[in-house]
Write an enzyme that holds these catalytic residues in place. Structure first.
Site, PDB file in Angstrom:
ATOM      1  N   HIS A 121       0.813  -1.213   0.000  1.00 18.16           N
ATOM      2  CA  HIS A 121       0.000   0.000   0.000  1.00 18.16           C
ATOM      3  C   HIS A 121       0.848   1.266   0.000  1.00 18.16           C
ATOM      4  O   HIS A 121       1.908   1.333   0.630  1.00 18.16           O
ATOM      5  CB  HIS A 121      -0.936   0.005   1.212  1.00 18.16           C
ATOM      6  CG  HIS A 121      -0.210   0.021   2.525  1.00 18.16           C
ATOM      7  ND1 HIS A 121       0.129   1.182   3.173  1.00 18.16           N
ATOM      8  CD2 HIS A 121       0.254  -0.986   3.300  1.00 18.16           C
ATOM      9  CE1 HIS A 121       0.748   0.903   4.297  1.00 18.16           C
ATOM     10  NE2 HIS A 121       0.846  -0.417   4.397  1.00 18.16           N
ATOM     11  N   ASP A 122       0.390   2.269  -0.714  1.00 20.96           N
ATOM     12  CA  ASP A 122       0.998   3.602  -0.764  1.00 20.96           C
ATOM     13  C   ASP A 122       2.393   3.610  -1.389  1.00 20.96           C
ATOM     14  O   ASP A 122       3.101   4.610  -1.306  1.00 20.96           O
ATOM     15  CB  ASP A 122       1.070   4.243   0.635  1.00 20.96           C
ATOM     16  CG  ASP A 122      -0.291   4.353   1.293  1.00 20.96           C
ATOM     17  OD1 ASP A 122      -1.108   5.141   0.806  1.00 20.96           O
ATOM     18  OD2 ASP A 122      -0.549   3.631   2.276  1.00 20.96           O
ATOM     19  N   GLY A 139       4.633  -1.503   2.670  1.00 16.27           N
ATOM     20  CA  GLY A 139       3.943  -0.249   2.406  1.00 16.27           C
ATOM     21  C   GLY A 139       4.873   0.943   2.397  1.00 16.27           C
ATOM     22  O   GLY A 139       5.961   0.919   2.988  1.00 16.27           O
TER      23      GLY A 139
END
Length: 258
Positions: A121-122, A139
């Site tokens: 994520h991100d 992430g």
């Protein structure tokens, strides 16, 4: 003749360009947009909000745009954005972002993401990068253009992988990797620079020689990072490649791999 296999499931809210191909048993969920010329193989799951650009190829058993398992994620609407001309091979997983960071995971253009790689994520992946089989990014990882992460490379959250850098097979990266630097091992250690990659991409002999000298300043002279950066001020003014190397060190927030 339809380019969408009748055995595929397409959510009514999904937006697909007219020439998008979708293979059998694939699922294209709500909030997914797919640009022209993109080919989705069989048994692929796409979950939105996700925007996929033009002329991508996604192979079987990939899961693209799923919720992150990060414990701070509480179901907020976040995104995945994929650019153009990417190849995403078998079994790849790419998660959407979290609102605590960018709320978006981004994959740029002309990247090769090989089998069973994971993009957390991100994370932000630039252009022309290669993630070899079973590479895993936690992430919040940033990977700059032309970086190559060899098979089974692991990258800790919040690490920054510089442009044109290279990791050897099975490398465990817990600190930032400066631009052009080659790292190996667990934990990762800097070994050299990616000179072969530079030659293949047309870097001049003068630029490569300047980077070789700059590497020695940072890694071979026993200087602190601050002292090394000061030594690189003049070479960075003469060679933009050295400026990229210096700036990637100066921007580090986790400390650099040494």
């Amino acid at each position: 003749m339809s380019l969408i296999d009748p055995r595929a499931i397409i959510d009514p809210s999904a937006v697909l360009a007219a020439d998008v191909e979708v293979g059998p048993w694939s699922i294209v969920g709500a909030g997914v947009e797919i640009g022209e010329g993109t080919v989705i193989g069989p048994h692929v799951i796409l979950k939105g909000p996700t925007r996929i650009g033009r002329h991508n190829r996604i192979y079987q058993f990939s899961s693209i745009g799923e919720d992150t398992p990060d414990m701070k994620y509480k179901g907020e609407e976040t995104r995945l954005v994929i650019g153009d001309h990417n190849i995403i091979r078998e079994g790849v997983t790419i998660h959407r972002g979290t609102v605590q960071d960018r709320a978006e995971t981004t994959l740029g253009d002309h990247n090769l993401v090989m089998a069973y790689a994971h993009i957390g994520h991100d994370s932000v992946i630039g252009n022309h990068c290669i993630l070899v089989n079973n590479t895993a990014l936690a992430g919040h990882v940033h990977v700059d253009d032309w970086a190559i992460l060899s098979g089974f490379t692991l990258v800790h959250q919040y690490c920054h992988i510089g442009a044109h850098s290279f990791s050897g097979m099975g490398t465990a990266i817990g600190k930032d990797v400066p631009a052009f630097v080659t790292v190996f091992g667990n934990p990762a250690e800097a070994r050299s620079m990616n000179f072969e990659g530079m030659r293949r991409r047309g870097f001049s002999d003068d630029a490569i020689h300047a980077l070789r000298r700059a590497y020695k300043v940072v890694y071979r002279q026993g200087l602190t990072v601050e002292q090394a950066l000061a030594e690189l001020t003049e070479p960075a003014m003469l060679f933009p490649e050295v400026a990229v190397f210096r700036d990637s060190i100066q921007a580090s927030t986790r400390g650099i791999t040494r």
